[in-house]
Design an enzyme around this catalytic site. Sequence first.
Site, PDB file in Angstrom:
ATOM      1  N   ASP A   9       1.166  -1.027  -0.447  1.00  0.00           N
ATOM      2  CA  ASP A   9      -0.362   0.134   0.318  1.00  0.00           C
ATOM      3  C   ASP A   9       0.775   1.340   0.084  1.00  0.00           C
ATOM      4  OD1 ASP A   9      -2.339   1.128   0.618  1.00  0.00           O
ATOM      5  OD2 ASP A   9      -1.076   1.765   2.443  1.00  0.00           O
ATOM      6  N   SER A 115      -2.188   0.968  -4.942  1.00  0.00           N
ATOM      7  CA  SER A 115      -3.118   2.139  -4.217  1.00  0.00           C
ATOM      8  C   SER A 115      -4.065   2.630  -5.142  1.00  0.00           C
ATOM      9  CB  SER A 115      -1.853   2.975  -3.899  1.00  0.00           C
ATOM     10  OG  SER A 115      -2.474   4.195  -3.591  1.00  0.00           O
TER      11      SER A 115
END
Length: 239
Positions: A9, A115
């Site tokens: 992430d 992301s």
Amino acid sequence: MRIGALVFDAYGTLYDTQSVQDVAEQLFPGKGEALTQIWRLKQLEYSWLLTCMERYEDFWELTRRSLDYAVETLGLRAEADTLERLMERYLHLAPYAETREALQALAAWPLAILSNGSRAMLEGLVRNSRLADRFQAVISVDEARAFKPSRRAYALVERHLKTPKEEILFVTSNAFDAAGAKHFGFKVGWVRRGAGAGAPAGAFSPTVLFRHLRGGADRLGYEADARLGSLLEVAGLVA
Ligand code: LAC
């Protein structure tokens, strides 16, 4: 753990969203901390709301909308160029102190980012932090037109890396993202960033409130495979 590739992430995991605070404080003395926390809380809330509504606007747009919200709710007034300066920070967020070293230690592995950031935001971010060459793929949820924790967002990883989900180690500090990734079927390393210290003795600052809301493990019935003190522990997991 049998792992074929590692996926990270971005915001809050590799890059510190709190690093907008110095500019926020310069622009709004005495209010930078509150602005920083409300901005980030609202940004993710908007991503969930839109995804529930089966609507999509990219993360740059949501970042701007949540900034507008934060400015307004704090009773601040901002010219367009002030807002632009804050938005620009999102392209120059500081990597966490250990990010570079942790990625270096994993250089032998296929590494990627998945992301919520739009393609343009993520390209700017990895380029400006000189980390672009670390990643085999920088995947934006733009392609799925749905934010995490939608399964459609996580499904992009298999398509890009050609690795089955059971062999992906997904690393995130965002608890909702850890739950979502686990629900999807990834192996999950959850990086614990500063939660669970108990209630502070003094006033509950906006930053402490943020940590308590977003820094703890979510109680949704999904346990990460590993709880990590920092990104540096990822290498030990896959060694
Ligand atoms: C991201 C959000 C979760 O980078 O911060 O996808």
